[in-house]
Design an enzyme around this catalytic site. Sequence first.
Site, short mmCIF file in Angstrom:
data_model
loop_
_atom_site.label_atom_id
_atom_site.label_comp_id
_atom_site.label_asym_id
_atom_site.label_seq_id
_atom_site.Cartn_x
_atom_site.Cartn_y
_atom_site.Cartn_z
N ASP A 11 43.10 109.91 48.85
CA ASP A 11 44.32 110.52 49.35
C ASP A 11 44.10 110.77 50.86
O ASP A 11 42.95 110.80 51.32
CB ASP A 11 44.56 111.83 48.60
CG ASP A 11 45.76 112.58 49.13
OD1 ASP A 11 46.81 111.96 49.33
OD2 ASP A 11 45.64 113.81 49.36
N LEU A 12 45.16 110.93 51.61
CA LEU A 12 45.04 111.10 53.06
C LEU A 12 45.15 112.58 53.47
O LEU A 12 44.19 113.20 53.91
CB LEU A 12 46.12 110.27 53.76
CG LEU A 12 46.16 110.31 55.28
CD1 LEU A 12 44.89 109.74 55.89
CD2 LEU A 12 47.38 109.51 55.79
N ASP A 13 46.38 113.13 53.30
CA ASP A 13 46.65 114.50 53.76
C ASP A 13 45.85 115.50 52.93
O ASP A 13 46.01 115.57 51.71
CB ASP A 13 48.15 114.80 53.61
CG ASP A 13 49.02 113.90 54.48
OD1 ASP A 13 48.73 113.78 55.68
OD2 ASP A 13 49.99 113.32 53.96
N THR A 19 46.73 117.58 57.85
CA THR A 19 48.11 117.45 58.35
C THR A 19 49.03 118.50 57.75
O THR A 19 50.18 118.61 58.18
CB THR A 19 48.68 116.06 58.00
OG1 THR A 19 48.27 115.77 56.68
CG2 THR A 19 48.19 114.99 58.94
N LYS A 47 52.20 120.36 48.39
CA LYS A 47 50.99 119.54 48.49
C LYS A 47 51.08 118.29 47.60
O LYS A 47 51.30 118.41 46.40
CB LYS A 47 49.80 120.39 48.05
CG LYS A 47 48.52 119.98 48.68
CD LYS A 47 47.37 120.76 48.12
CE LYS A 47 46.88 121.82 49.05
NZ LYS A 47 45.69 122.49 48.51
N ALA A 117 50.95 109.47 49.41
CA ALA A 117 52.41 109.53 49.25
C ALA A 117 53.13 109.37 50.59
O ALA A 117 54.34 109.16 50.63
CB ALA A 117 52.80 110.87 48.64
N LYS A 147 53.34 110.58 42.87
CA LYS A 147 52.35 111.26 42.04
C LYS A 147 53.04 112.43 41.35
O LYS A 147 53.89 113.04 41.98
CB LYS A 147 51.20 111.80 42.91
CG LYS A 147 50.45 110.71 43.68
CD LYS A 147 49.51 111.33 44.72
CE LYS A 147 48.92 110.28 45.64
NZ LYS A 147 48.10 110.83 46.73
N GLU A 171 41.14 113.54 45.74
CA GLU A 171 42.48 114.13 45.86
C GLU A 171 42.43 115.63 46.04
O GLU A 171 41.62 116.29 45.39
CB GLU A 171 43.22 113.89 44.54
CG GLU A 171 44.32 112.90 44.55
CD GLU A 171 45.52 113.26 45.41
OE1 GLU A 171 45.67 114.40 45.85
OE2 GLU A 171 46.32 112.34 45.64
N ASP A 172 43.30 116.18 46.88
CA ASP A 172 43.36 117.64 47.02
C ASP A 172 44.56 118.24 46.29
O ASP A 172 44.73 119.46 46.30
CB ASP A 172 43.45 118.04 48.50
CG ASP A 172 44.78 117.68 49.12
OD1 ASP A 172 45.29 116.57 48.83
OD2 ASP A 172 45.32 118.50 49.87
C1 BG6 Z 1 51.63 113.80 51.05
C2 BG6 Z 1 51.66 115.25 51.53
O1 BG6 Z 1 50.42 113.22 51.37
O2 BG6 Z 1 52.69 113.06 51.68
C3 BG6 Z 1 53.02 115.85 51.28
O3 BG6 Z 1 50.67 115.98 50.83
C4 BG6 Z 1 54.10 114.98 51.95
O4 BG6 Z 1 53.05 117.17 51.79
C5 BG6 Z 1 54.00 113.55 51.43
O5 BG6 Z 1 55.39 115.50 51.66
C6 BG6 Z 1 55.02 112.62 52.08
O6 BG6 Z 1 54.71 112.49 53.43
P1 BG6 Z 1 55.66 111.86 54.54
O7 BG6 Z 1 54.75 111.76 55.73
O8 BG6 Z 1 56.09 110.51 54.05
O9 BG6 Z 1 56.82 112.77 54.73
MG MG Z 2 46.78 115.40 49.75
#
Ligand code: BG6
Ligand code: MG
Length: 217
Positions: A11-13, A19, A47, A117, A147, A171-172
Amino acid sequence: MTSKYQAGLFDLDGVIVDTAKYHYLAWRNLAHKLGFEFTEQDNQRLKGVSRMRSLEILLEVGNLALDEAQKTALAKQKNEEYVSYIKQLDRSELLPGAEACLQQLREKGIKIALGSASKNAPLILKNLEIEHLFDAVIDGNKVAKAKPDPEVFLLGAQELGVPAMDCVVFEDAEAGLQAARTAGMLAVGIGQAQDLPSADIVFPGLYAVQLDDLFQF
Ligand code: BG6
Ligand code: MG
């Protein structure tokens, strides 16, 4: 735990980069424009959740019912503000151990995919200068189902050419861990165990993961 895993899906964020604070700033400012408060505690519910679903949760908090066209416009507004923040993002915002973890896995020949996501993942990877560390990037632009649906991770495994059962997910978010389990992968939680009941194992950050316990080196 047997050392049989051949690929890592990240996972990224919240796993690679922090972020969440920028998402929060942009959502909170939107709530203020709409005339209500949106607290950090409310933000926890976002999240791992898709952009549109995040907006729906925010509108629930503010007790507002809007039509689809209004929701689309607000999601766009929030994203424009969020993008203005992440345009400034740099390598100092990589989470501890994240880059070293990806590098070590690559050196050992373990395949790596992003499973996020976010539709903003390409810009974030570019600004962090870590695009070259991924064999596949699956993000919000490639998946139809958010997810806890396992689509993002199943696609990642497919692009890497590794069976799902040989993949480890980092994953967080609880929704992401549920997705990993449904996909038949090992679900490694990043954060606090009490927030991540679906994790097979939890570490406070990538810096703490013992990679040679998990992977087939
Ligand atoms: C997820 C975040 O990685 O991406 C969520 O944890 C976020 O908080 C989701 O809403 C979608 O991100 P984006 O950048 O497409 O708005
Ligand atoms: Mg995350």
